[in-house]
Motif scaffolding. Structure first.
Motif, PDB file in Angstrom:
ATOM      1  N   ILE A 122      31.154  47.852  13.051  1.00 32.44           N
ATOM      2  CA  ILE A 122      31.675  46.864  12.101  1.00 32.44           C
ATOM      3  C   ILE A 122      30.582  46.644  11.055  1.00 32.44           C
ATOM      4  N   LYS A 123      30.674  47.335   9.949  1.00 30.09           N
ATOM      5  CA  LYS A 123      29.652  47.253   8.909  1.00 30.09           C
ATOM      6  C   LYS A 123      29.864  45.999   8.069  1.00 30.09           C
ATOM      7  N   VAL A 124      28.779  45.330   7.722  1.00 27.34           N
ATOM      8  CA  VAL A 124      28.893  44.118   6.905  1.00 27.34           C
ATOM      9  C   VAL A 124      28.401  44.345   5.479  1.00 27.34           C
ATOM     10  N   CYS A 125      27.775  45.481   5.237  1.00 26.83           N
ATOM     11  CA  CYS A 125      27.384  45.834   3.871  1.00 26.83           C
ATOM     12  C   CYS A 125      27.018  47.310   3.826  1.00 26.83           C
ATOM     13  N   HIS A 126      26.947  47.859   2.612  1.00 28.62           N
ATOM     14  CA  HIS A 126      26.538  49.246   2.441  1.00 28.62           C
ATOM     15  C   HIS A 126      25.047  49.357   2.752  1.00 28.62           C
ATOM     16  N   ASN A 127      24.643  50.524   3.251  1.00 28.05           N
ATOM     17  CA  ASN A 127      23.242  50.708   3.661  1.00 28.05           C
ATOM     18  C   ASN A 127      22.242  50.431   2.540  1.00 28.05           C
ATOM     19  N   ASP A 137      21.506  37.873   7.566  1.00 25.75           N
ATOM     20  CA  ASP A 137      20.072  38.108   7.722  1.00 25.75           C
ATOM     21  C   ASP A 137      19.575  37.451   9.012  1.00 25.75           C
ATOM     22  N   GLY A 138      18.951  38.235   9.877  1.00 20.85           N
ATOM     23  CA  GLY A 138      18.473  37.712  11.153  1.00 20.85           C
ATOM     24  C   GLY A 138      19.516  37.727  12.246  1.00 20.85           C
ATOM     25  N   ILE A 139      20.748  38.116  11.922  1.00 23.88           N
ATOM     26  CA  ILE A 139      21.823  38.174  12.916  1.00 23.88           C
ATOM     27  C   ILE A 139      22.276  39.614  13.120  1.00 23.88           C
ATOM     28  N   ALA A 140      22.756  40.253  12.051  1.00 27.37           N
ATOM     29  CA  ALA A 140      23.188  41.642  12.135  1.00 27.37           C
ATOM     30  C   ALA A 140      21.985  42.560  12.345  1.00 27.37           C
ATOM     31  N   GLN A 141      22.244  43.736  12.887  1.00 27.64           N
ATOM     32  CA  GLN A 141      21.182  44.703  13.169  1.00 27.64           C
ATOM     33  C   GLN A 141      21.617  46.100  12.736  1.00 27.64           C
ATOM     34  N   TRP A 149      23.862  55.991  10.511  1.00 28.41           N
ATOM     35  CA  TRP A 149      23.322  54.639  10.605  1.00 28.41           C
ATOM     36  C   TRP A 149      24.188  53.643   9.842  1.00 28.41           C
ATOM     37  N   PHE A 150      24.236  52.416  10.359  1.00 26.08           N
ATOM     38  CA  PHE A 150      24.979  51.354   9.688  1.00 26.08           C
ATOM     39  C   PHE A 150      24.320  50.018  10.020  1.00 26.08           C
ATOM     40  N   TYR A 151      24.705  48.982   9.286  1.00 24.67           N
ATOM     41  CA  TYR A 151      24.140  47.644   9.459  1.00 24.67           C
ATOM     42  C   TYR A 151      25.273  46.675   9.768  1.00 24.67           C
ATOM     43  N   GLY A 152      25.180  46.003  10.907  1.00 26.21           N
ATOM     44  CA  GLY A 152      26.231  45.052  11.256  1.00 26.21           C
ATOM     45  C   GLY A 152      26.370  44.827  12.737  1.00 26.21           C
ATOM     46  N   PHE A 153      27.591  45.056  13.233  1.00 26.06           N
ATOM     47  CA  PHE A 153      27.913  44.744  14.623  1.00 26.06           C
ATOM     48  C   PHE A 153      28.698  45.888  15.257  1.00 26.06           C
ATOM     49  N   LYS A 154      28.949  45.756  16.543  1.00 21.95           N
ATOM     50  CA  LYS A 154      29.803  46.685  17.272  1.00 21.95           C
ATOM     51  C   LYS A 154      30.930  45.913  17.935  1.00 21.95           C
ATOM     52  N   LEU A 155      32.113  46.488  17.896  1.00 21.15           N
ATOM     53  CA  LEU A 155      33.240  45.936  18.635  1.00 21.15           C
ATOM     54  C   LEU A 155      33.500  46.851  19.825  1.00 21.15           C
ATOM     55  N   HIS A 156      33.361  46.296  21.024  1.00 18.29           N
ATOM     56  CA  HIS A 156      33.586  47.055  22.249  1.00 18.29           C
ATOM     57  C   HIS A 156      34.970  46.692  22.790  1.00 18.29           C
ATOM     58  N   SER A 257      33.096  43.846   3.486  1.00 18.28           N
ATOM     59  CA  SER A 257      31.721  43.437   3.146  1.00 18.28           C
ATOM     60  C   SER A 257      31.663  42.177   2.287  1.00 18.28           C
ATOM     61  N   ARG A 258      32.716  41.338   2.370  1.00 18.22           N
ATOM     62  CA  ARG A 258      32.750  40.143   1.521  1.00 18.22           C
ATOM     63  C   ARG A 258      32.553  38.844   2.307  1.00 18.22           C
ATOM     64  N   HIS A 259      32.083  38.941   3.529  1.00 14.62           N
ATOM     65  CA  HIS A 259      31.886  37.743   4.337  1.00 14.62           C
ATOM     66  C   HIS A 259      30.805  36.849   3.736  1.00 14.62           C
ATOM     67  N   ARG A 260      31.036  35.540   3.839  1.00  5.65           N
ATOM     68  CA  ARG A 260      30.063  34.571   3.338  1.00  5.65           C
ATOM     69  C   ARG A 260      29.483  33.707   4.442  1.00  5.65           C
ATOM     70  N   SER A 261      29.941  33.912   5.678  1.00  3.15           N
ATOM     71  CA  SER A 261      29.404  33.154   6.803  1.00  3.15           C
ATOM     72  C   SER A 261      29.766  33.852   8.104  1.00  3.15           C
ATOM     73  N   MET A 262      29.053  33.493   9.177  1.00  4.56           N
ATOM     74  CA  MET A 262      29.347  34.046  10.494  1.00  4.56           C
ATOM     75  C   MET A 262      30.706  33.566  10.976  1.00  4.56           C
ATOM     76  N   ASN A 263      31.056  32.331  10.654  1.00  2.00           N
ATOM     77  CA  ASN A 263      32.369  31.805  11.031  1.00  2.00           C
ATOM     78  C   ASN A 263      33.484  32.621  10.401  1.00  2.00           C
ATOM     79  N   GLY A 264      33.309  32.964   9.134  1.00  2.00           N
ATOM     80  CA  GLY A 264      34.304  33.771   8.439  1.00  2.00           C
ATOM     81  C   GLY A 264      34.442  35.150   9.061  1.00  2.00           C
ATOM     82  N   PHE A 265      33.315  35.724   9.456  1.00  2.00           N
ATOM     83  CA  PHE A 265      33.330  37.040  10.099  1.00  2.00           C
ATOM     84  C   PHE A 265      34.100  36.992  11.408  1.00  2.00           C
TER      85      PHE A 265
END
Length: 298
Positions: A122-127, A137-141, A149-156, A257-265
Motif C-alpha cells: 500500500i504505497k502512500v507516495c511515489h519513491n 513521516d515516522g509511521i510509514a516505512q 521498493w516502495f514506501y508505505g504499508f502492507k495489507l496482509h 497518495s492523497r491522504h492527509r492523516s492516518m485516520n483518513g488512510f
C-alpha cells in the motif's frame, strides 16, 4: 440506485445494533460522558456517513470530492436532509472508523478449510517524494515487494476458496510477511496456502500445533518438497487472492497518495475492504463435491 438503497438499509440495520452497545461501552469505560438520546439537529447520523463513505468505494469515482459534490449532493440530496458540505463531511468522517471496522468484522467470511494468504503493498507516495513526504513521516516505512521498493504499508489478507476475506491486518512495509501469520491464522482449520515468501520451518511447526498445515511453494535453489497432487493444484490456484488484491486496489481503491492523516488512510482502507466484502461476484474456485471428497479421501 438499488444497490445504494440496499447498502443504506444494511448499514442502518447494523448501526441499530452496534451503536447502542458501543455507546454503552464508552460510558462504562469513562471514555465519553453521557449525552442526551438522539441526534443533534443538523448533524448527520453515523449510518448516513458510513453509507456515503462505503458507496464511494463501490462506485467508478476515483476522487471522493467529485463523488460527494458531483453525485451524492445532486442525486441523493433529498435522501440526506442534513447532508454536510464537503469540508464539513471530511471533518466528521474519522468518527466512523470504529463502526466501519466493526461492520467489516461482521461481513468477513468464515474459514472453509482451504485458505490462501498473501500480502500487498500500500504505497502512500511515489519513491521520489519520500524525503518530502510529511503525512506519514515516522509511521510509514520502506519495503520491498515483487515490483521493487516502495514506501508505505502492507495489507496482509487471508481469503477462503469462495473469495471471501477471512482475516486482514495492516503493517508497515518493512515487516516480513511471516510475522503476522500466527495472528491471522487464529481460527483457521486444515490448509493454508502461500507463496515462497512464507517459507519458515518455525512458522510451519507453530501452525501445525494449532491444526493448520502451511503449504508453500519453494525457491528455485531449493529441493522440491513432497507435496500431494491436491496441494499442488491448490497452490496453482493462488491467483484467487492475487485477483482480490488487484480488485481492492483498482476497484475498491484502497491505495492512493492523497491522504492527509492516518485516520483518513485507515478509513479509506476499511471502507475499501467493506466494499469488497459486499461485491456480488467474487473470485471463486468453484470446487465441486467430487473435488472436495477427493481431498478428504487423500
Amino acid at each position: 440506485m438499488s444497490k445504494f438503497v440496499e447498502l443504506f438499509c444494511d448499514v442502518d440495520d447494523f448501526c441499530k445494533v452496534f451503536i447502542p452497545q458501543w455507546c454503552k461501552q464508552l460510558l462504562e469505560d469513562g471514555t465519553r460522558k453521557r449525552q442526551k438520546e438522539g441526534q443533534r439537529e443538523g448533524q448527520m447520523t453515523t449510518y448516513e456517513i458510513m453509507t456515503i463513505v462505503v458507496s464511494f468505494h463501490m462506485s467508478h469515482y476515483r476522487d471522493f470530492k467529485n463523488y460527494s459534490l458531483g453525485y451524492v449532493s445532486l442525486v441523493y440530496k433529498n435522501a440526506f436532509p442534513n447532508l454536510l458540505s464537503y469540508t464539513q463531511f471530511i471533518e466528521v468522517m474519522p468518527r466512523v472508523i470504529v463502526p466501519i471496522c466493526a461492520y467489516f468484522t461482521s461481513l468477513k467470511g468464515k474459514p472453509s478449510g482451504y485458505e490462501f494468504i498473501d500480502s500487498s503493498s500500500i504505497k502512500v507516495c511515489h519513491n521520489i517524494r519520500i524525503p518530502r513526504h510529511k503525512t506519514f513521516d515516522g509511521i510509514a516505512q520502506r519495503g520491498k515487494g515483487t515490483m521493487g521498493w516502495f514506501y508505505g504499508f502492507k495489507l496482509h489478507l487471508v481469503v477462503n476458496h469462495h473469495g471471501e476475506i477471512v482475516a486482514a491486518k495492516v503493517t508497515t512495509a518493512n515487516v516480513h510477511d511471516t510475522q503476522p501469520v500466527r495472528e491471522l491464522a487464529e481460527g483457521l482449520t486444515d490448509k493454508l496456502y502461500g507463496d515462497k515468501g512464507y517459507l519458515s520451518k518455525a512458522l510451519e511447526a507453530d501452525l501445525l500445533d494449532k491444526g493448520v498445515s502451511l503449504i508453500t511453494t519453494v525457491r528455485k535453489n531449493m529441493k522440491a518438497k513432497a507435496t500431494s497432487l491436491w496441494d499442488r493444484a491448490m497452490l496453482s490456484r493462488r491467483y484467487i487472492i492475487e485477483t482480490i488484491n488487484d480488485q481492492l486496489k483498482n476497484i475498491s481503491y484502497i491505495e492512493h497518495s492523497r491522504h492527509r492523516s492516518m485516520n483518513g488512510f485507515m478509513l479509506n482502507l476499511l471502507a475499501g475492504l467493506v466494499a469488497n466484502c459486499l461485491k456480488e461476484n467474487k473470485p471463486n474456485l468453484n470446487l465441486t463435491d467430487v473435488e472436495l471428497n477427493s481431498m478428504i479421501i487423500a
